[in-house]
Design a protein around this motif. Structure first.
Motif, mmCIF file in Angstrom:
data_model
loop_
_atom_site.group_PDB
_atom_site.id
_atom_site.type_symbol
_atom_site.label_atom_id
_atom_site.label_comp_id
_atom_site.label_asym_id
_atom_site.label_seq_id
_atom_site.Cartn_x
_atom_site.Cartn_y
_atom_site.Cartn_z
ATOM 1 N N TYR A 135 0.459 9.412 -9.891
ATOM 2 C CA TYR A 135 1.612 9.990 -10.717
ATOM 3 C C TYR A 135 2.894 9.308 -9.507
ATOM 4 O O TYR A 135 2.795 9.378 -8.489
ATOM 5 N N ASP A 136 4.015 9.148 -10.160
ATOM 6 C CA ASP A 136 5.123 8.387 -9.392
ATOM 7 C C ASP A 136 5.924 9.524 -8.718
ATOM 8 O O ASP A 136 6.278 9.162 -7.595
ATOM 9 N N VAL A 137 6.082 10.731 -9.102
ATOM 10 C CA VAL A 137 6.774 11.870 -8.641
ATOM 11 C C VAL A 137 6.083 13.159 -8.908
ATOM 12 O O VAL A 137 5.617 13.172 -10.087
ATOM 13 N N VAL A 138 6.095 13.950 -7.841
ATOM 14 C CA VAL A 138 5.513 15.317 -7.985
ATOM 15 C C VAL A 138 6.657 16.378 -8.022
ATOM 16 O O VAL A 138 7.391 16.456 -7.180
ATOM 17 N N VAL A 139 6.718 17.441 -9.067
ATOM 18 C CA VAL A 139 7.739 18.298 -8.895
ATOM 19 C C VAL A 139 7.072 19.642 -8.593
ATOM 20 O O VAL A 139 6.064 20.178 -9.210
ATOM 21 N N ASP A 140 7.468 20.218 -7.439
ATOM 22 C CA ASP A 140 7.247 21.435 -7.050
ATOM 23 C C ASP A 140 7.883 22.690 -7.775
ATOM 24 O O ASP A 140 8.887 22.930 -7.314
ATOM 25 N N ALA A 141 7.177 23.084 -8.836
ATOM 26 C CA ALA A 141 7.852 24.393 -9.652
ATOM 27 C C ALA A 141 7.109 25.615 -9.427
ATOM 28 O O ALA A 141 6.779 26.418 -10.209
ATOM 29 N N THR A 142 6.396 25.851 -8.260
ATOM 30 C CA THR A 142 5.532 26.917 -7.598
ATOM 31 C C THR A 142 6.248 28.043 -7.331
ATOM 32 O O THR A 142 7.521 27.936 -7.161
ATOM 33 N N ASP A 143 5.547 29.173 -7.100
ATOM 34 C CA ASP A 143 6.315 30.261 -6.852
ATOM 35 C C ASP A 143 5.464 30.877 -5.504
ATOM 36 O O ASP A 143 5.857 32.213 -5.210
ATOM 37 N N ASN A 144 4.943 30.198 -4.813
ATOM 38 C CA ASN A 144 4.391 30.627 -3.647
ATOM 39 C C ASN A 144 4.040 29.782 -2.502
ATOM 40 O O ASN A 144 4.080 28.647 -2.732
ATOM 41 N N PHE A 145 4.192 30.216 -1.405
ATOM 42 C CA PHE A 145 4.168 29.251 -0.267
ATOM 43 C C PHE A 145 2.782 28.117 0.039
ATOM 44 O O PHE A 145 2.777 27.209 0.460
ATOM 45 N N GLN A 146 1.743 28.896 -0.294
ATOM 46 C CA GLN A 146 0.533 28.217 0.024
ATOM 47 C C GLN A 146 0.596 27.117 -1.025
ATOM 48 O O GLN A 146 0.305 25.944 -0.531
ATOM 49 N N ALA A 147 1.044 27.138 -2.385
ATOM 50 C CA ALA A 147 1.155 25.982 -3.185
ATOM 51 C C ALA A 147 2.237 25.136 -2.603
ATOM 52 O O ALA A 147 1.900 23.763 -2.842
ATOM 53 N N ARG A 148 3.232 25.372 -2.133
ATOM 54 C CA ARG A 148 4.246 24.605 -1.764
ATOM 55 C C ARG A 148 3.791 23.726 -0.582
ATOM 56 O O ARG A 148 4.159 22.481 -0.467
ATOM 57 N N TYR A 149 3.161 24.244 0.463
ATOM 58 C CA TYR A 149 2.785 23.536 1.680
ATOM 59 C C TYR A 149 1.404 22.494 1.069
ATOM 60 O O TYR A 149 1.316 21.264 1.521
ATOM 61 N N LEU A 150 0.697 23.075 0.122
ATOM 62 C CA LEU A 150 -0.259 22.267 -0.168
ATOM 63 C C LEU A 150 0.153 20.852 -1.162
ATOM 64 O O LEU A 150 -0.302 19.815 -0.632
ATOM 65 N N ILE A 151 1.151 21.145 -1.866
ATOM 66 C CA ILE A 151 1.826 19.939 -2.695
ATOM 67 C C ILE A 151 2.303 18.989 -1.760
ATOM 68 O O ILE A 151 2.148 17.981 -1.509
ATOM 69 N N ASN A 152 3.137 19.820 -0.455
ATOM 70 C CA ASN A 152 3.611 18.686 0.590
ATOM 71 C C ASN A 152 2.819 17.861 1.190
ATOM 72 O O ASN A 152 3.137 16.927 1.292
ATOM 73 N N ASP A 153 1.717 18.577 1.704
ATOM 74 C CA ASP A 153 0.939 17.934 2.521
ATOM 75 C C ASP A 153 0.154 16.556 1.760
ATOM 76 O O ASP A 153 -0.283 15.607 2.069
ATOM 77 N N ALA A 154 -0.323 17.095 0.529
ATOM 78 C CA ALA A 154 -0.979 16.161 -0.429
ATOM 79 C C ALA A 154 -0.083 14.955 -0.609
ATOM 80 O O ALA A 154 -0.665 13.817 -0.568
ATOM 81 N N CYS A 155 1.171 15.283 -0.993
ATOM 82 C CA CYS A 155 2.123 14.106 -1.411
ATOM 83 C C CYS A 155 2.430 13.355 -0.232
ATOM 84 O O CYS A 155 2.471 12.145 -0.207
#
Length: 273
Positions: free
Chosen positions: A123-143
C-alpha cells in the motif's frame, strides 16, 4: 481522453480535474494509488467515504468487528440494516454504491504482530483509524519498518488529533511523540468516556485530506505537527513534533528491527533484557 480517463470519469472527477494542482494527471495518480484504512468505525467511516469519492483506485479496509446500533451515532457509512454484519462487508458495499472505480480489499482480521507486515505490504499510505494504543503502536512500527507513510487520528469526548508520519529523513513517528503507551485504564475508551458523534467525522476528514495530499504530492502535510481540535470551544492548535534521534523504531540505529521485538499486550515497549 485525458490520460486514459473515460467520459464518465471526466464527469465524475471534473471538480478535481479543473483544479490546477490536481488536473487529469493528479486524478490518474489517485486512480492508480492504494491506501489501507485500518478501522472502519468512527474515524474510518469518513476516511473511507472521501477516499472512495476521490477515486483512490485500490482501497484496503481492515476491521474484525461487527456493526452495533451504538455505532450508528458516528459511523456514518453503516446503517440500521447493517447491524450484526461485519464492518468490512458493510463498508465495501458502501464503496461499491458510491464509486465503481474503486477496488476494495477487505481484511476481516484484528491486526497483530503475526499479520501486520503482510497486511500493510504493497500500500502507498496506511491510515490509522483505530481506537486502541496497541493497534496504533503496531501500525506505526510496521509502517516504519516497511517505509510506508501513516495518517494518525484519535478522538476523545469533544477532542481530536491528527498527524502525518511521512517517513522522510526528518519526519517523526508516533513513538517520537509517545515513546510508550499509557498504563492500561489510564485513558478510558469511547464506550466508557463517550464521544461527540461529529468529532470522529472532523478528524477522519482531515486524515482523508492528508492522505490525498500525500498521494498527489501536494502542499504541506502535518508531518512534524500534531493538529488538535477542541470542538466544545472550537479551538484549534498545531503542536510541533520533533523526530527523536534515539527513537527505537525510526532513528538511524533502531532497537526495533521487527514487530516481534515489542510486547504490544502491555505498554508497547521493548522488553527489558
Amino acid at each position: 481522453m485525458a490520460l486514459g480517463l473515460d467520459q464518465t470519469q471526466l464527469d465524475r472527477y471534473s471538480r478535481h480535474i479543473i483544479l490546477d494542482d490536481v488536473g487529469p494527471d493528479g486524478q490518474a495518480a489517485l486512480l492508480d494509488a492504494s491506501v489501507l484504512v485500518v478501522g472502519a468505525g468512527g474515524l474510518g467511516s469518513p476516511v473511507i467515504q472521501y477516499l472512495a469519492a476521490a477515486g483512490v483506485g485500490r482501497l484496503g479496509i481492515a476491521d474484525d468487528d461487527v456493526v452495533e446500533r451504538s455505532n450508528l451515532q458516528r459511523q456514518v457509512i453503516h446503517g440500521e440494516r447493517d447491524i450484526d454484519r461485519p464492518k468490512v462487508a458493510s463498508a465495501a458495499e458502501f464503496v461499491a454504491d458510491l464509486n465503481p472505480d474503486v477496488d476494495v480489499e477487505t481484511h476481516e482480521i484484528r491486526i497483530g504482530p503475526e499479520t501486520v507486515m503482510d497486511l500493510v505490504d504493497g500500500y502507498d499510505v496506511v491510515v490509522d483509524a483505530t481506537d486502541n494504543f496497541q493497534a496504533r503502536y503496531l501500525i506505526n512500527d510496521a509502517c516504519a519498518l516497511a517505509d510506508i507513510p501513516v495518517s494518525h487520528g484519535a478522538v476523545y469526548r469533544f477532542e481530536g488529533q491528527v498527524s502525518t508520519f511521512e517517513r522522510g529523513p526528518d519526519s517523526p513517528c508516533y513513538r517520537c511523540l509517545f515513546p510508550e503507551a499509557p498504563p492500561e485504564g489510564a485513558i478510558p475508551d469511547c464506550a466508557t468516556a463517550g464521544v461527540l458523534g461529529v468529532v470522529p467525522g472532523m478528524i477522519g476528514t482531515v486524515q482523508a485530506t492528508e492522505t490525498i495530499k500525500l498521494l498527489l504530492d501536494h502542499g504541506d502535510s502535518l508531518s512534524g505537527r500534531l493538529w488538535c481540535v477542541d470542538a466544545s470551544r472550537m479551538d484549534v492548535e498545531s503542536v510541533p513534533i520533533r523526530a527523536n534521534p534515539n527513537c527505537p523504531v525510526c532513528s538511524e540505529n533502531p532497537d526495533i528491527e521487527s514487530v516481534h521485538d515489542v510486547t504490544y499486550a502491555d505498554r508497547c515497549g521493548i522488553p527489558a533484557e
